[in-house]
Design an enzyme around this catalytic site. Sequence first.
Site, PDB file in Angstrom:
ATOM      1  N   GLU A 213       0.950  -0.984  -0.171  1.00  0.00           N
ATOM      2  CA  GLU A 213      -0.045   0.157   0.182  1.00  0.00           C
ATOM      3  C   GLU A 213       0.869   1.083   0.019  1.00  0.00           C
ATOM      4  O   GLU A 213       0.740   2.106   0.711  1.00  0.00           O
ATOM      5  CB  GLU A 213      -0.921  -0.002   1.190  1.00  0.00           C
TER       6      GLU A 213
ATOM      7  N   GLU B  32      -5.022  -8.729  -0.117  1.00  0.00           N
ATOM      8  CA  GLU B  32      -5.907  -8.304   0.805  1.00  0.00           C
ATOM      9  C   GLU B  32      -7.400  -8.229   0.318  1.00  0.00           C
ATOM     10  O   GLU B  32      -7.529  -7.416  -0.583  1.00  0.00           O
ATOM     11  CB  GLU B  32      -5.343  -6.847   1.671  1.00  0.00           C
TER      12      GLU B  32
HETATM   13  O1  AHR Z   1      -5.602  -5.575   6.973  1.00  0.00           O
HETATM   14  C1  AHR Z   1      -5.369  -4.435   7.949  1.00  0.00           C
HETATM   15  C2  AHR Z   1      -4.828  -3.395   7.036  1.00  0.00           C
HETATM   16  O2  AHR Z   1      -5.460  -2.990   5.769  1.00  0.00           O
HETATM   17  C3  AHR Z   1      -3.382  -3.501   6.095  1.00  0.00           C
HETATM   18  O3  AHR Z   1      -2.446  -3.489   7.248  1.00  0.00           O
HETATM   19  C4  AHR Z   1      -3.299  -2.654   5.227  1.00  0.00           C
HETATM   20  O4  AHR Z   1      -2.415  -3.139   4.290  1.00  0.00           O
HETATM   21  C5  AHR Z   1      -4.793  -2.373   4.834  1.00  0.00           C
HETATM   22  O5  AHR Z   1      -5.010  -1.050   4.682  1.00  0.00           O
END
Ligand code: AHR
Length: 492
Positions: free
Chosen positions: A173, A296
């Site tokens: 990110e 994610e």
């Molecule tokens: O999964 C929680 C958070 O969500 C992670 O650390 C980040 O990469 C995302 O914004």
Amino acid sequence: MVKMKVKAGIKKGIINKNIYGHFAEHLGRCIYEGIWVGKESTIPNINGIRKDVIDALKEMKIPILRWPGGCFADNYHWMEGIGPYEERPSMINTNWGGVTENNHFGTHEFLEFCELIGAEPYISGNLGSGTVREMQQWVEYIASDGDSPMTKLRKKNGREKPWNLKYFAVGNENWGCGGQMRPEYYADEYRRYATYLKDYGDNKLYKIACGANADDYQWTEVLMQNAGKYMDGLSLHYYTMPLDWSLPKGSAVDFNEKEWFDVLKMTLFMEELIEKNIKIMDKYDKDKRIGLIVDEWGAWYQVEPGTNPSFLYQQNTLRDALIAGINLNIFNNNCDRIQMANIAQMINVLQSVILTDEHKMILTPTYHVFKMFSVHQGSELLETELEETYYHYGDDKIAQLSASSSMDSEGKIHISLCNLDPNNEVEINCELVDANTGKISASILTSKEMNARNTFEEPEAVTVKTFTNVELKNNQLYTCIPPKSVVLLTIE
Ligand code: AHR
């Protein structure tokens, strides 16, 4: 009666087992308590790692695990997590509650955990606050069999042979917590860092660039154009939650039908995101060399009342089972481009498959979906046609059914189906085209309540049951799928 066709003769590519991947970050009680309890713990463990968790993950067939973050990754300095425990410095986990991280779970512990559960490791490197040298040395420390200060250090720390490490992400990110970068800047940084990540001997790296935040298609475009040549995979993050992060999130357990509908509608948005990202990737990479890595995904609700808001601990209900089933079907159906996906997060954080409370451990409805769908891992996707049918709520509607089908190496056909409608069953007639069919078996995950869940007091409230409402005659399959359910059909 909804008409469906599964065409056994039309194979559309292998479903990479890594689509069934997971993610464990140094966040809340995921690593500490969830995985790592320490060697002195009274909780049964293997070298400090919970035994009940190891057994459950092996049973679920976890193929790959992403670590150490998340946002934590771009704050993490791996050298602080090796060597004797008493010599490892602590750090403040600034992303997740400012708690003290003692670095007891580091590179060796993670890689040993992967070996114990039979999963491949996937490491996220620190581009945001780490150096090129630090990232380069991490890979060398893990994967080199040569003679160098890094390999000597590894040996001194108890590991003679290198580990295999294929999957490595160059930051996380980086448009946000990983450095607030613009895509042009990150693309250049990616190129620089990736240059120094080397293959050692037979260990060939698969380098993953940071991809877009949900619908930021410009990010995908710039990355593909400016750095596509240097990457093997490009990530994508999308959570089932409002796209505008400032909007309030709902409760994980206390919701009405409108919230059920809204959450499933947000989940289905993944389909559009995948389609649009693939379209951009296809423009620059017609041969589909670069994998789309959804590293994610999952539901993000308010934390459980009374728990630390920075720990992101939430319960998991039948609604989450549907979220898992829908997403996994979408990933299966796009397996020509999607090479990995990692639900966030494995234990005690967001949409977990496992929850722990000291000595106790429970498996969530999401766990059961992963276990049911594990038959798709490494199987060949089959062409599936499904007549449109809708679940209506108020003036709005979404698809009532989600489906994908595959054929495994023994020739068995597996069809996974989700009925999103919490009120109406759906009758299906599925023609199995060009299939040699003999017998059918089926399993189901459902419950009376939309928010049915497993708790430490009632750990078996939602579990997989045998499903008998199926009939197979002359390649015609008839079934009636109950409301709010996830079903797996196996034909052999
Ligand atoms: O999964 C929680 C958070 O969500 C992670 O650390 C980040 O990469 C995302 O914004």
